[in-house]
Scaffold this active site. Structure first.
Site, PDB file in Angstrom:
ATOM      1  N   LYS A   1       0.849  -1.205   0.000  1.00  0.00           N
ATOM      2  CA  LYS A   1       0.000   0.000   0.000  1.00  0.00           C
ATOM      3  C   LYS A   1       0.881   1.250   0.000  1.00  0.00           C
ATOM      4  CE  LYS A   1      -0.273  -0.253   5.036  1.00  0.00           C
ATOM      5  NZ  LYS A   1      -1.063  -0.800   6.151  1.00  0.00           N
TER       6      LYS A   1
ATOM      7  N   ARG B   1     -10.606   0.162  15.372  1.00  0.00           N
ATOM      8  CA  ARG B   1     -10.555   1.047  14.218  1.00  0.00           C
ATOM      9  C   ARG B   1     -11.512   0.435  13.199  1.00  0.00           C
ATOM     10  NH1 ARG B   1      -4.865   1.718  11.170  1.00  0.00           N
ATOM     11  NH2 ARG B   1      -5.498  -0.408  10.655  1.00  0.00           N
TER      12      ARG B   1
ATOM     13  N   TYR C   1      18.983  28.747   8.502  1.00  0.00           N
ATOM     14  CA  TYR C   1      17.786  29.358   9.091  1.00  0.00           C
ATOM     15  C   TYR C   1      17.827  29.281  10.611  1.00  0.00           C
ATOM     16  CZ  TYR C   1      15.457  29.412   4.530  1.00  0.00           C
ATOM     17  OH  TYR C   1      15.109  29.649   3.235  1.00  0.00           O
TER      18      TYR C   1
ATOM     19  N   MET D   1      14.252  23.360   2.663  1.00  0.00           N
ATOM     20  CA  MET D   1      13.393  22.661   1.701  1.00  0.00           C
ATOM     21  C   MET D   1      14.205  21.824   0.714  1.00  0.00           C
ATOM     22  SD  MET D   1      10.401  24.277  -0.700  1.00  0.00           S
ATOM     23  CE  MET D   1       9.448  24.965   0.621  1.00  0.00           C
TER      24      MET D   1
HETATM   25  C1  LIG Z   1      -0.343  -1.878   6.678  1.00  0.00           C
HETATM   26  C2  LIG Z   1      -0.942  -3.141   7.151  1.00  0.00           C
HETATM   27  C3  LIG Z   1      -0.130  -4.263   7.407  1.00  0.00           C
HETATM   28  C4  LIG Z   1       1.378  -4.220   7.347  1.00  0.00           C
HETATM   29  O1  LIG Z   1       1.873  -3.666   8.543  1.00  0.00           O
HETATM   30  P1  LIG Z   1       3.442  -3.554   8.824  1.00  0.00           P
HETATM   31  O2  LIG Z   1       3.500  -3.121  10.245  1.00  0.00           O
HETATM   32  O3  LIG Z   1       3.974  -2.541   7.886  1.00  0.00           O
HETATM   33  O4  LIG Z   1       4.005  -4.894   8.588  1.00  0.00           O
HETATM   34  C5  LIG Z   1      -0.755  -5.444   7.729  1.00  0.00           C
HETATM   35  N1  LIG Z   1      -2.099  -5.519   7.833  1.00  0.00           N
HETATM   36  C6  LIG Z   1      -2.900  -4.462   7.617  1.00  0.00           C
HETATM   37  C7  LIG Z   1      -4.378  -4.616   7.750  1.00  0.00           C
HETATM   38  C8  LIG Z   1      -2.353  -3.232   7.290  1.00  0.00           C
HETATM   39  O5  LIG Z   1      -3.148  -2.190   7.085  1.00  0.00           O
END
Ligand SMILES: *Cc1c(COP(=O)(O)O)cnc(C)c1O
Length: 358
Positions: free
Chosen positions: A33, A129, A254, A302
């Site tokens: 993702k 959640r 800065y 930046m």
């Molecule tokens: C992002 C996610 C993972 C992976 O988590 P990591 O801590 O990056 O290994 C696994 N299961 C779900 C449902 C997630 O949203």
């Protein structure tokens, strides 16, 4: 050309995937993702395509990007669909989907199709959640199992505190999961990366490694026996584009956050917070200068940041500076900059990614 680059080592990615899969002892969904945590989802999926049991993404937009790039095999929408109108697309592209809310369950019941949906039914075991409560879960399992348009279910939950080895919460969530799913048909899935590395009792049919695929240890700085086997995938690097000599008492950058207490040689590096480097990295944040440990001085701006070259007489204009990778690792760097190892590579912007293998 601006010398900033994020090198992506796809062999390291494959190595980490194999380690995750082997530790899990079953199947492993490679979590890619958010553009593979900033590493490039399409390139990462291509690199893993021949061995991954499937891929996990956040939403159908991410899944479609992979299919359009020719990625075959299972792709799970880990937040499910956001709208019932996505269901025909899910069937068309053969995506798998999580069902974690009653409205999603009802949308599946109302959906007429000749195809079979692959559903991962999500229990809320304490993250609070997404996911169905234990009571809703058994009811949803029975209702989905009765539908001709639904194939075998995978029973899943997500752990809130697996990265805290001294917390009892993971054990409690496991107990809640075991009780809620007792006697129900289906493969199971609980582990994210920290659980896979720190909680062997939670491993089951499917593991869902994300961060560890990219070579970061989610348990850092707690001891973890397998962390040393992880190989960092991303190396963020750039070069010194200017050198300055500061006298005692002279400020740098800065806000004059750094003031020279000794005659100081400063290297200006083409890398800034607009590239995703943490803006609030303090003085002393580790970097590698031509392979030698060094540190940042002055506020990150930046497009540039500044490093101390006083003790690096061999370094000068054009010297290579590594911001993260083998050293410092993103796991080491993150707490120093008040951020997380997840966020560092996800923040990558502007700096081009250069893939080191196919
Ligand atoms: C992002 C996610 C993972 C992976 O988590 P990591 O801590 O990056 O290994 C696994 N299961 C779900 C449902 C997630 O949203």
């Amino acid at each position: 050309m601006r010398p900033a680059q994020a090198l992506i080592d796809l062999d390291a990615l494959r190595h980490n995937y194999r380690l995750a899969r082997q530790l899990g002892g079953g199947k492993a969904l490679a979590i890619i993702k958010a553009d593979a945590y900033g590493h490039g989802a399409v390139a990462c999926a291509r690199a893993l395509q021949d061995e991954a049991d499937g891929f996990g993404v956040a939403c159908i937009e991410e899944a479609l990007e992979l299919r359009q790039a020719g990625i075959r095999g299972p792709i799970l929408l880990m937040e499910g669909f956001f709208d019932a109108a996505e269901l025909p697309l899910i069937v068309e592209h053969d995506f798998w989907t999580v069902v974690s809310s009653r409205w999603q369950l009802e949308a599946v019941e109302a959906f007429q199709t000749g195809a079979r949906l692959h559903i991962w039914l999500k229990l809320d075991s304490g993250m609070h959640r997404l996911g169905l409560s234990p009571e809703e879960f058994r009811d949803a399992h029975a209702r989905l199992s009765a539908l001709p348009q639904v194939g075998p279910l995978v029973l899943m939950t997500h752990l809130a505190r697996a990265d805290e080895l001294d917390s009892n919460r993971t054990r409690e969530q496991l107990d809640i999961f075991v009780r809620a799913t007792e006697g129900l048909a289906g493969e199971t899935s609980l582990c994210n990366s920290p659980a896979l590395l720190g909680w062997p009792q939670v491993r089951s049919d499917w593991v869902r490694p994300g961060l560890m695929l990219y070579g970061a240890d989610p348990l850092y700085p707690q001891p973890s026996p397998h962390a040393a086997q992880l190989r960092p995938v991303m190396t963020l690097q750039s070069r010194v584009i200017a050198v300055r000599e500061l006298g005692v008492g002279e400020p740098l950058g800065y806000g004059a956050r750094f003031v020279a207490e000794r005659p100081t040689r400063v290297g200006v590096v083409a890398m800034g917070y607009a590239d995703g480097y943490p803006q609030f990295a303090p003085n002393g944040t580790p970097v590698l200068i031509e392979g030698v440990p060094g540190h940042l001085i002055g506020r990150v701006s930046m497009d540039m940041l500044t490093v101390d070259l006083t003790d690096h007489p061999q370094a000068g204009h054009g010297s290579l500076v590594q911001l993260w990778g083998s050293a410092p690792t993103i796991a080491e760097l993150a707490p120093r900059c008040n951020t997380s190892a997840y966020r560092l590579p996800c923040s990558l912007k502007r700096t081009p990614r250069v893939y080191l293998s196919e």
